[in-house]
Design a protein around this motif. Structure first.
Motif, PDB file in Angstrom:
ATOM      1  N   VAL A 243      37.936  37.862  41.202  1.00  0.00           N
ATOM      2  CA  VAL A 243      38.959  38.442  40.337  1.00  0.00           C
ATOM      3  C   VAL A 243      40.221  38.589  41.170  1.00  0.00           C
ATOM      4  N   GLU A 245      43.670  40.223  41.107  1.00  0.00           N
ATOM      5  CA  GLU A 245      44.517  41.193  40.415  1.00  0.00           C
ATOM      6  C   GLU A 245      45.945  40.661  40.311  1.00  0.00           C
ATOM      7  N   ARG A 253      38.942  40.410  44.439  1.00  0.00           N
ATOM      8  CA  ARG A 253      37.693  41.162  44.398  1.00  0.00           C
ATOM      9  C   ARG A 253      36.562  40.182  44.065  1.00  0.00           C
ATOM     10  N   MET A 256      32.337  40.784  40.197  1.00  0.00           N
ATOM     11  CA  MET A 256      32.654  41.876  39.277  1.00  0.00           C
ATOM     12  C   MET A 256      32.014  41.637  37.903  1.00  0.00           C
ATOM     13  N   VAL A 259      36.156  43.941  34.230  1.00  0.00           N
ATOM     14  CA  VAL A 259      37.435  44.332  34.834  1.00  0.00           C
ATOM     15  C   VAL A 259      38.369  44.854  33.745  1.00  0.00           C
ATOM     16  N   VAL A 269      40.612  35.281  36.624  1.00  0.00           N
ATOM     17  CA  VAL A 269      39.189  35.450  36.905  1.00  0.00           C
ATOM     18  C   VAL A 269      38.525  34.079  37.009  1.00  0.00           C
TER      19      VAL A 269
END
Length: 318
Positions: A243, A245, A253, A256, A259, A269
């Protein structure tokens, strides 16, 4: 006049720095982007229901703008003379003056401004004219993708396919600007302009779905254009591999499940399906109010996947 000899290592460093600056200035481009605001009747579901919407270039979302970090965007907005409303453009990727570049124009007028795409990532654009709640919720939004100047690499791998998804609101026809502000008259969630746009499982009239081959890396650029509510983005039968941001490769990240995407926010993503068999995913806003009223997108992972989908700028399926 006294001259001082520059040490060789320092001279080499200065030469290298100047060379890098020259290369960066050469690689940066001026990208011309032009859009026309159109107030039109648009189909908002797979059954053919229409509603009066306000748009950039006649579509929801508006055109995908894609540039590279460091590019100069030369933007021109036309407000069609047949329109009844004043409109504007607010690029979240721009650092400018809200009272200048982002000011609204009347029907028949046009506006030009420039900005540097300074940061990489995915950013929303939208109309900022009053009432902003009405202009955005009637469909005046889109995405600008700013690719990193460093390109792809181990920290930001090149995807096999990439898709743009912009999730927004559908209000009951005739809902006032004031009621929209308070979410009164909310009816459904739009996925790229239609309710259950890519979901033949829950809508028998749906004819489109995202596709990939088993094991491919699928990258989604996801924008939340809801005027009031967040999106809880989850891949049913999958896990987000990475992911990013705000779509920035530095803000990563891993692994996940769900989100959160705030209103007027966007992220990138990555999803990788099992490579040894055909599978399916449902890309869902796990807020059930949204999911069961339009915000489900089906991804079919199979060997016969359409080779054109998610490639060669075919990022928004229409």
């Amino acid at each position: 006049m006294l001259y001082r000899k520059i040490p060789f290592p320092l001279l080499s460093l200065l030469t290298l720095s100047l060379s890098m600056l020259t290369l960066e200035s050469v690689s940066a481009r001026t990208v011309d982007v032009e859009m026309t605001v159109k107030e039109v009747e648009l189909v908002v579901d797979n059954a053919g229901t229409t509603q009066k919407m306000w748009t950039y270039d006649g579509t929801i979302p508006g055109p995908v703008v894609r540039v590279k970090q460091g590019d100069l965007v030369n933007f021109t907005l036309h407000n069609d003379s047949n329109n009844k409303q004043s409109h504007s453009m607010d690029f979240h990727a721009a650092i400018v003056d809200v009272l200048d570049e982002f000011s609204e124009i009347k029907p028949g007028e046009q506006k030009n401004f420039q900005f540097e795409a300074k940061y990489p990532g995915v950013f929303m654009y939208h109309c900022g004219a009053s009432s902003m709640a009405e202009h955005i919720s009637r469909g005046m939004y889109g995405i600008i993708i700013v690719d990193p100047k460093g390109g792809y690499g181990a920290d930001y791998p090149k995807p096999d396919r990439e898709y743009v998804i912009v999730q927004g609101d559908l209000f009951e026809d005739g809902t006032s600007a004031e009621d929209r502000k308070w979410n009164k008259g909310w009816q459904a969630a739009l996925i790229n302009g239609k309710v259950f746009h890519y979901d033949p499982v829950h809508d028998e009239n749906a004819t489109l779905a995202l596709e990939s081959k088993p094991g491919e890396l699928v990258r989604l650029y996801y924008v939340n254009a809801h005027i009031n509510e967040s999106v809880a983005l989850h891949p049913i039968a999958g896990i987000w591999d990475r992911v990013y941001e705000n779509g920035n490769p530095k803000n990563v990240r891993y692994g996940m499940q769900t989100v959160d995407i705030a209103p007027a926010y966007a992220l990138t993503v990555d999803l990788i399906s099992p490579k040894d068999r055909a599978t399916n995913n449902a890309i869902v806003d796990h807020a059930m109010k949204h999911a069961l009223n339009g915000a489900i997108t089906v991804l079919l992972n199979h060997e016969d996947a359409d080779p054109a989908k998610g490639r060669d700028n075919n990022l928004v399926l229409r």
